[in-house]
Scaffold this active site. Structure first.
Site, PDB file in Angstrom:
ATOM      1  N   ILE A  56       0.839  -1.209   0.000  1.00 33.98           N
ATOM      2  CA  ILE A  56       0.000   0.000   0.000  1.00 33.98           C
ATOM      3  C   ILE A  56       0.865   1.247   0.000  1.00 33.98           C
ATOM      4  O   ILE A  56       0.544   2.251  -0.625  1.00 33.98           O
ATOM      5  CB  ILE A  56      -0.951   0.001   1.219  1.00 33.98           C
ATOM      6  N   HIS A  57       1.972   1.227   0.747  1.00 36.36           N
ATOM      7  CA  HIS A  57       2.916   2.346   0.789  1.00 36.36           C
ATOM      8  C   HIS A  57       2.174   3.620   1.205  1.00 36.36           C
ATOM      9  O   HIS A  57       2.131   4.607   0.459  1.00 36.36           O
ATOM     10  CB  HIS A  57       3.557   2.519  -0.606  1.00 36.36           C
TER      11      HIS A  57
END
Length: 378
Positions: free
Chosen positions: A187-188
């Site tokens: 997802i970062h």
């Protein structure tokens, strides 16, 4: 919850299945050893610093573990350079997690707070919006994975938290933690600091699951992340396709590291091993280095054997009057070789996580093969 969080079904003859059995066997041994709890706690604090160095090194920080243990946590206030501040931030975030009730759910607020604590005051590895999810699309340097649009980050983390907080049977918990770690990085959610926060998030999950009923501080996984940076990154990237094959490959890598760390933890719960192979040789090294006198070493070995002592307990190794014993103890406290125990102001234990013993313990842990390969050249 979408298929991002469907646990794979590994084949019974895969490498993963026996690893999961080994993890469960070792988990049953947590808390059953003979090492004094105070020593276990001090070693845990020492490993917090080791793991924080590893987490920072994965991001390109080359501070040595010796510099970190000799500097961070010193009694006097210090202003650190950026590299030491990065490690200190991670250490403090871990200590903060240790104050929380592990039964509480993991939340957006906790994730953002961990990020704010991690990047606080940093230049090289800071973030322009500490504690806030990114509001722009990003690319990951050296990776083919393109993280989801910033517009979906909050919703993506909501799904991740729902998965991470879901109660699962013991035999699924290791897969749950490994999958959550990958999905966090996938997802970062932040512009910078994602790797460091993902490893803290993993530690928080371990507190809720593997260690929830053991009454001991959680394992801060070193072998998973620190044995081989390139292998860690490659194993993570193998799961980026979100298929079963790549996900099982990543979970197998993760479970193998946890298995190795648990085996070391169980060994450190054996007081005979700790005394004969770890702390005892570190004390002897301090004497050879001229930092301890033979009399000092005798006192500290008595404290090691007992775990926690009062001044009167040391009468046999500090002959003379009560005031003479007090002076010896005060000198050892001032030199960072003893610290006050939680039992009260007149109770004392060895200081293993900081002070002169810490660096000798790191050296000894390295000789015993208890330090990950990422720290080999320190």
């Amino acid at each position: 919850m979408n298929n991002l969080y469907r646990l794979p079904q590994p084949a019974f003859d895969s490498d993963l299945v026996p690893l999961l059995f080994e993890v469960e066997r070792l988990r049953a041994d947590i808390g059953t050893g003979t090492t004094h709890r105070e020593i276990v706690t001090e070693l845990h604090l020492l490993f917090d610093t080791v793991m924080s160095v590893i987490s920072a090194r994965i991001e390109g920080n080359h501070t040595t573990v010796y510099e970190a243990v000799e500097t961070i946590g010193a009694a006097e206030a210090r202003s650190f350079d950026d590299h030491l501040s990065e490690i200190s931030n991670i250490v403090e975030a871990v200590r903060y997690l240790d104050t929380l009730d592990p039964s509480l759910p993991l939340t957006h607020g906790l994730v953002r707070d961990l990020h704010a604590r991690t990047v606080d005051g940093l230049i090289r590895e800071g973030d322009p919006t500490p504690g806030a999810y990114r509001e722009q699309d990003v690319a990951i340097s050296g990776s083919g994975h393109v993280p989801p649009s910033w517009v979906t980050v909050h919703a993506e983390i909501s799904d991740l938290l729902a998965f991470a907080n879901h109660d699962r049977p013991m035999h699924e918990q290791m897969m749950q933690i490994a999958l959550a770690h990958h999905r966090f990085v996938w997802i970062h959610p932040f512009r910078n600091g994602n790797g460091r926060v993902s490893r803290l998030f993993t530690y928080a999950m371990l507190r809720k699951t593997v260690f929830a009923t053991r009454g001991y501080s959680a394992l801060n996984p070193a072998a998973v992340f620190g044995n081989d940076r390139s292998a860690y990154i490659a194993a993570l990237e193998s799961a980026d396709a979100l298929d079963d094959e790549g996900t099982v490959s990543w979970i197998t890598f993760f479970a193998r590291g946890i298995r190795d760390d648990l085996a070391r933890l169980v060994q450190l719960q054996d007081h005979e091993f700790v005394e004969a192979a770890l702390v005892g040789p570190a004390l002897a090294q301090l004497t050879r280095d001229g930092i301890l006198s033979r009399a000092d070493e005798t006192v500290l070995r008595a404290v090691l054997a007992a775990g926690v002592v009062k001044a009167g307990d040391l009468e046999s190794v500090i002959p003379g009057t009560a005031s003479q014993r007090s002076r010896v103890i005060r000198a050892l406290l001032d030199r960072g070789l003893l610290r006050q125990a939680q039992d009260g102001p007149r109770f004392y234990q060895l200081s293993l996580s900081r002070g002169p013993l810490a660096s000798r313990l790191i050296r000894r842990l390295n000789e015993l093969g208890h330090l990950p390969k990422i720290l080999e050249n320190d």
